[in-house]
Design a protein around this motif. Structure first.
Motif, mmCIF file in Angstrom:
data_model
loop_
_atom_site.group_PDB
_atom_site.id
_atom_site.type_symbol
_atom_site.label_atom_id
_atom_site.label_comp_id
_atom_site.label_asym_id
_atom_site.label_seq_id
_atom_site.Cartn_x
_atom_site.Cartn_y
_atom_site.Cartn_z
ATOM 1 N N CYS A 117 0.820 -1.217 0.000
ATOM 2 C CA CYS A 117 0.000 0.000 0.000
ATOM 3 C C CYS A 117 0.850 1.261 0.000
ATOM 4 N N GLY A 118 2.076 1.178 0.552
ATOM 5 C CA GLY A 118 2.970 2.335 0.555
ATOM 6 C C GLY A 118 2.655 3.384 1.597
ATOM 7 N N LYS A 119 1.589 3.170 2.379
ATOM 8 C CA LYS A 119 1.154 4.224 3.307
ATOM 9 C C LYS A 119 1.126 3.784 4.765
ATOM 10 N N CYS A 120 1.037 2.482 5.007
ATOM 11 C CA CYS A 120 0.843 2.020 6.383
ATOM 12 C C CYS A 120 2.157 2.072 7.161
ATOM 13 N N CYS A 153 4.855 -0.388 5.733
ATOM 14 C CA CYS A 153 5.427 0.047 4.453
ATOM 15 C C CYS A 153 6.395 1.204 4.678
ATOM 16 N N CYS A 159 2.725 -5.344 5.351
ATOM 17 C CA CYS A 159 1.746 -4.318 4.962
ATOM 18 C C CYS A 159 0.363 -4.644 5.546
ATOM 19 N N ASP A 160 -0.276 -3.596 6.100
ATOM 20 C CA ASP A 160 -1.606 -3.782 6.692
ATOM 21 C C ASP A 160 -2.630 -4.259 5.674
HETATM 22 ZN ZN LIG Z 1 1.260 -1.012 3.592
#
Ligand SMILES: [Zn+2]
Length: 272
Positions: free
Chosen positions: A30-33, A36, A44-45
């Motif tokens: 996701c790049g945001k959790c 990450c 990753c969540d």
């Molecule tokens: Zn993530």
């Protein structure tokens, strides 16, 4: 899966058409959790979305992947070797490099299939003393040829009694039922039992041994980008070669049936 890059998205900077790449179970993140952002992308969540291949998976003729999850392969590495390293290989390399990279540990591998045989090879190449534990006597000779120093049948009570409190790292790669009390009793003081196989059965054991020997029971799940690249380089440098049987994709149903019937040590690699 292993293949060649055929098309590039507009944001791709690290790959070019024609590159041979290996791709593991995870195809995006996701790049945001929290995980990450820490670089632990395998945690990753949103792993449900990021580990599932859409629209097509590895049995298809092409896939779409985030370039960060398509790893360029060492030029001399056979594609069938890389295919096995990208999932079974990394699943066991990550915990072995974390718990036994010093090379002076007593490592035991429980379960001798795709993951287990790779765990023996990696643990051996790091220089550790490696024992294989199995419920199948037929795998004895095979595991010695992979680099194991000892072989124990888990049903051999006397042999299991002799290894009480002796292993620093236990790699549990099986999915069957097992004698958990015997395994926990074989962990050395301050040792770790690492679960990397999905067991179909509940785990029961007497927790007293964990307490009084300060031992740990933990899990490990694939790896981040850095460890994936490190594993490929280590495997190439040390000529790690998984046991592989190549089969044409048209025989995929035969391969699945043989997995169920034979519980083979080797991996089937399907060629598309
Ligand atoms: Zn993530």
């Amino acid at each position: 899966m292993v293949g060649h890059v055929t098309e590039l998205g507009s944001a791709v900077t690290m790959l070019k058409a024609g590159d041979r790449v290996g791709i593991g179970w995870q195809g995006r993140s996701c790049g945001k959790c929290e995980w990450c952002l820490k670089g632990e992308v395998q945690l990753c969540d949103d792993i449900d979305q990021c580990g599932v291949w859409r629209p097509y998976g590895g049995f298809s003729t092409s896939v779409v992947v985030d370039e960060r999850f398509a790893y360029p392969l060492p030029s001399g590495m056979p594609s069938e070797t890389a295919a096995v390293l990208m999932c079974a290989g990394i699943s066991v390399y990550n915990p072995i490099s974390r718990y036994a990279s010093s090379g002076d540990k007593k490592v035991v591998v429980i379960g001798l299939g795709g993951l287990g045989h790779m765990a023996i090879e990696f643990a051996h190449m790091f220089g550790n003393e490696v024992t294989a534990i199995s419920s199948s006597p037929s795998k004895h000779e095979q595991v010695l040829s992979l680099g194991a120093d000892h072989f124990i049948l888990i049903s051999d009570r006397e042999a299991m009694r002799k290894v009480r409190y002796s292993f620093d790292v236990l790699m549990y790669t099986s999915h069957g039922n097992t004698d958990w009390t015997a395994l926990v009793n074989s962990i050395a003081t301050n040792g770790s039992l690492v679960v990397v196989g999905f067991s179909d059965f509940p785990v029961t054991f007497d927790p007293m041994e964990l307490v009084v020997h300060q031992s740990s029971m933990t899990g490990s799940f694939i790896a981040n980008h850095e460890t994936m690249r490190e594993m490929l380089a280590f495997a190439q440098e040390h000529a790690i070669r998984p046991k592989v049987e190549l089969m044409p994709m048209a025989e995929v149903n035969t391969a699945i049936q043989r997995l169920k019937d034979e519980h083979p040590l080797q991996r089937f690699v399907m060629v598309n």
